[in-house]
Design a protein around this motif. Structure first.
Motif, PDB file in Angstrom:
ATOM      1  N   ASP A  98      -6.699 -13.097  23.952  1.00  0.00           N
ATOM      2  CA  ASP A  98      -6.014 -11.925  24.516  1.00  0.00           C
ATOM      3  C   ASP A  98      -4.950 -11.354  23.587  1.00  0.00           C
ATOM      4  N   GLY A  99      -4.820 -11.952  22.387  1.00  0.00           N
ATOM      5  CA  GLY A  99      -3.835 -11.449  21.441  1.00  0.00           C
ATOM      6  C   GLY A  99      -2.461 -12.064  21.575  1.00  0.00           C
ATOM      7  N   ASN A 100      -2.315 -13.046  22.437  1.00  0.00           N
ATOM      8  CA  ASN A 100      -1.030 -13.718  22.613  1.00  0.00           C
ATOM      9  C   ASN A 100      -0.821 -14.764  21.521  1.00  0.00           C
ATOM     10  N   ALA A 101       0.407 -14.905  21.082  1.00  0.00           N
ATOM     11  CA  ALA A 101       0.716 -15.850  20.008  1.00  0.00           C
ATOM     12  C   ALA A 101       0.411 -17.280  20.433  1.00  0.00           C
ATOM     13  N   VAL A 102      -0.117 -18.048  19.476  1.00  0.00           N
ATOM     14  CA  VAL A 102      -0.445 -19.445  19.707  1.00  0.00           C
ATOM     15  C   VAL A 102       0.406 -20.289  18.771  1.00  0.00           C
ATOM     16  N   ALA A 103       1.079 -21.280  19.325  1.00  0.00           N
ATOM     17  CA  ALA A 103       1.943 -22.148  18.515  1.00  0.00           C
ATOM     18  C   ALA A 103       1.313 -23.528  18.355  1.00  0.00           C
ATOM     19  N   ASP A 104       1.907 -24.307  17.473  1.00  0.00           N
ATOM     20  CA  ASP A 104       1.495 -25.696  17.252  1.00  0.00           C
ATOM     21  C   ASP A 104       0.036 -25.828  16.816  1.00  0.00           C
ATOM     22  N   VAL A 105      -0.407 -24.923  15.963  1.00  0.00           N
ATOM     23  CA  VAL A 105      -1.766 -25.024  15.404  1.00  0.00           C
ATOM     24  C   VAL A 105      -1.725 -25.963  14.206  1.00  0.00           C
ATOM     25  N   GLU A 106      -2.615 -26.939  14.211  1.00  0.00           N
ATOM     26  CA  GLU A 106      -2.696 -27.882  13.101  1.00  0.00           C
ATOM     27  C   GLU A 106      -4.023 -27.694  12.375  1.00  0.00           C
ATOM     28  N   LEU A 107      -3.916 -27.472  11.071  1.00  0.00           N
ATOM     29  CA  LEU A 107      -5.111 -27.273  10.254  1.00  0.00           C
ATOM     30  C   LEU A 107      -5.257 -28.412   9.261  1.00  0.00           C
ATOM     31  N   ASN A 108      -6.504 -28.713   8.953  1.00  0.00           N
ATOM     32  CA  ASN A 108      -6.803 -29.745   7.961  1.00  0.00           C
ATOM     33  C   ASN A 108      -6.977 -29.065   6.608  1.00  0.00           C
ATOM     34  N   THR A 109      -5.878 -28.766   5.969  1.00  0.00           N
ATOM     35  CA  THR A 109      -5.941 -28.067   4.680  1.00  0.00           C
ATOM     36  C   THR A 109      -6.516 -28.949   3.575  1.00  0.00           C
ATOM     37  N   VAL A 110      -6.281 -30.242   3.650  1.00  0.00           N
ATOM     38  CA  VAL A 110      -6.820 -31.164   2.635  1.00  0.00           C
ATOM     39  C   VAL A 110      -8.343 -31.230   2.745  1.00  0.00           C
ATOM     40  N   GLY A 111      -8.838 -31.362   3.969  1.00  0.00           N
ATOM     41  CA  GLY A 111     -10.287 -31.411   4.168  1.00  0.00           C
ATOM     42  C   GLY A 111     -10.953 -30.091   3.801  1.00  0.00           C
ATOM     43  N   ALA A 112     -10.301 -28.971   4.158  1.00  0.00           N
ATOM     44  CA  ALA A 112     -10.849 -27.661   3.822  1.00  0.00           C
ATOM     45  C   ALA A 112     -10.956 -27.494   2.313  1.00  0.00           C
ATOM     46  N   ALA A 113      -9.901 -27.910   1.591  1.00  0.00           N
ATOM     47  CA  ALA A 113      -9.906 -27.799   0.131  1.00  0.00           C
ATOM     48  C   ALA A 113     -10.975 -28.694  -0.477  1.00  0.00           C
ATOM     49  N   ALA A 114     -11.159 -29.881   0.100  1.00  0.00           N
ATOM     50  CA  ALA A 114     -12.164 -30.807  -0.419  1.00  0.00           C
ATOM     51  C   ALA A 114     -13.570 -30.209  -0.290  1.00  0.00           C
ATOM     52  N   LEU A 115     -13.858 -29.619   0.865  1.00  0.00           N
ATOM     53  CA  LEU A 115     -15.190 -29.035   1.077  1.00  0.00           C
ATOM     54  C   LEU A 115     -15.416 -27.828   0.179  1.00  0.00           C
ATOM     55  N   ILE A 116     -14.405 -26.967   0.069  1.00  0.00           N
ATOM     56  CA  ILE A 116     -14.537 -25.784  -0.789  1.00  0.00           C
ATOM     57  C   ILE A 116     -14.751 -26.185  -2.241  1.00  0.00           C
ATOM     58  N   ASN A 117     -13.959 -27.125  -2.720  1.00  0.00           N
ATOM     59  CA  ASN A 117     -14.088 -27.548  -4.123  1.00  0.00           C
ATOM     60  C   ASN A 117     -15.435 -28.215  -4.389  1.00  0.00           C
ATOM     61  N   TRP A 118     -15.951 -28.942  -3.400  1.00  0.00           N
ATOM     62  CA  TRP A 118     -17.271 -29.558  -3.602  1.00  0.00           C
ATOM     63  C   TRP A 118     -18.382 -28.505  -3.616  1.00  0.00           C
ATOM     64  N   LEU A 119     -18.308 -27.548  -2.692  1.00  0.00           N
ATOM     65  CA  LEU A 119     -19.331 -26.492  -2.665  1.00  0.00           C
ATOM     66  C   LEU A 119     -19.308 -25.650  -3.938  1.00  0.00           C
ATOM     67  N   LEU A 120     -18.134 -25.509  -4.547  1.00  0.00           N
ATOM     68  CA  LEU A 120     -18.013 -24.721  -5.784  1.00  0.00           C
ATOM     69  C   LEU A 120     -18.172 -25.583  -7.043  1.00  0.00           C
ATOM     70  N   SER A 121     -18.383 -26.880  -6.848  1.00  0.00           N
ATOM     71  CA  SER A 121     -18.564 -27.763  -7.998  1.00  0.00           C
ATOM     72  C   SER A 121     -19.967 -27.591  -8.569  1.00  0.00           C
ATOM     73  N   GLU A 122     -20.178 -28.161  -9.726  1.00  0.00           N
ATOM     74  CA  GLU A 122     -21.506 -28.080 -10.349  1.00  0.00           C
ATOM     75  C   GLU A 122     -22.563 -28.713  -9.454  1.00  0.00           C
ATOM     76  N   GLU A 123     -22.221 -29.845  -8.834  1.00  0.00           N
ATOM     77  CA  GLU A 123     -23.178 -30.522  -7.950  1.00  0.00           C
ATOM     78  C   GLU A 123     -23.513 -29.660  -6.738  1.00  0.00           C
ATOM     79  N   GLY A 124     -22.487 -29.159  -6.070  1.00  0.00           N
ATOM     80  CA  GLY A 124     -22.717 -28.366  -4.867  1.00  0.00           C
ATOM     81  C   GLY A 124     -23.490 -27.090  -5.141  1.00  0.00           C
ATOM     82  N   GLN A 125     -23.170 -26.417  -6.229  1.00  0.00           N
ATOM     83  CA  GLN A 125     -23.842 -25.158  -6.546  1.00  0.00           C
ATOM     84  C   GLN A 125     -25.298 -25.391  -6.946  1.00  0.00           C
ATOM     85  N   GLU A 126     -25.555 -26.462  -7.640  1.00  0.00           N
ATOM     86  CA  GLU A 126     -26.940 -26.745  -8.032  1.00  0.00           C
ATOM     87  C   GLU A 126     -27.793 -27.062  -6.810  1.00  0.00           C
TER      88      GLU A 126
END
Length: 235
Positions: A98-126
């Motif tokens: 509804d567009g109302n602000a949401v607080a206390d959101v927790e994101l897994n930035t370490v896991g997100a970075a790990a997946l992105i870096n693997w998908l962009l790695s030579e292994e993931g791209q191949e």
């Protein structure tokens, strides 16, 4: 005079008898012979019988319906889906449906970075580039020239970082690409990836509500708007 009259009567009777004899002759004689048949009538007689109707030629059977198709246009950049990986910014202004602000959101930035870096790695791209060829004889995805490549070290998962939420489009998910790539990533590094699949707009909206750690979408206009409002974070 009497002799003359008698003679005349006698002649009349003779003529009358002669006439009667001529008219009776045909009645007493045999029936007249049938009229002579026209030449060639015997040969033509069989033709009067109805000739048997010829059976229609059977249509050749086909094993399957053959559809004659042709490619009208290909190799057009406008018809290519360019996929982008974006990590969600934990400092973004998250809102609910509804567009109302949401607080206390927790994101897994370490896991997100790990997946992105693997998908962009030579292994993931191949792996992504070769996906589908063995099974279908066609490459379903290909790598663009000038694409980003990551050589970053990918950390193993921990109890705090192993659960990753990926929001993506139906096209990349339904193609089977993620079902092929993610198990390799999970087994190698110990992560567990939860996939939310919808259209690009819904995938981005899901991230804006704080329900995704990263997105994989293919709408440049919507991606740019997402980045411009501080939703995307650098990896």
């Amino acid at each position: 005079m009497k002799k003359i009259v008698s003679l005349i009567l006698a002649l009349v009777m003779i003529f009358a008898l002669a006439a009667c004899g001529q008219s009776a002759a045909p009645a007493a004689s045999e029936a007249p012979a049938p009229a002579a048949e026209a030449p060639g009538a015997e040969e033509a007689a069989p033709a009067e019988e109805a000739a048997p109707a010829e059976e229609p030629a059977a249509e050749p059977e086909t094993d399957a319906l053959v559809v004659d198709t042709c490619i009208l246009k290909e190799a057009d950049d406008a018809m290519i889906n360019n996929y982008s990986l974006l990590a969600v910014n934990p400092e973004a202004p998250f809102v609910d449906a509804d567009g109302n602000a949401v607080a206390d959101v927790e994101l897994n930035t370490v896991g997100a970075a790990a997946l992105i870096n693997w998908l962009l790695s030579e292994e993931g791209q191949e792996l992504a580039a070769n996906y589908g060829f063995e099974e279908y004889g066609e490459y379903l995805f290909y790598l663009k020239d000038g694409r980003p490549v990551s050589t970053a070290e990918i950390p193993a998962a921990t109890e705090e970082t192993k659960h990753i939420r990926l929001s993506t489009t139906t096209s990349v998910n339904d193609s089977g690409l993620l079902g092929y790539l993610l198990p390799i990533f999970e087994e190698k590094y110990g992560y567990e990836v939860e996939v939310y699949s919808a259209g690009t707009g819904k995938s981005i909206a899901n991230a804006k509500m704080g329900n995704a750690d990263l997105i994989l979408v293919h709408s440049k206009k919507q991606e740019e708007a997402f980045i411009a409002t501080a939703w995307k974070t650098s990896v």
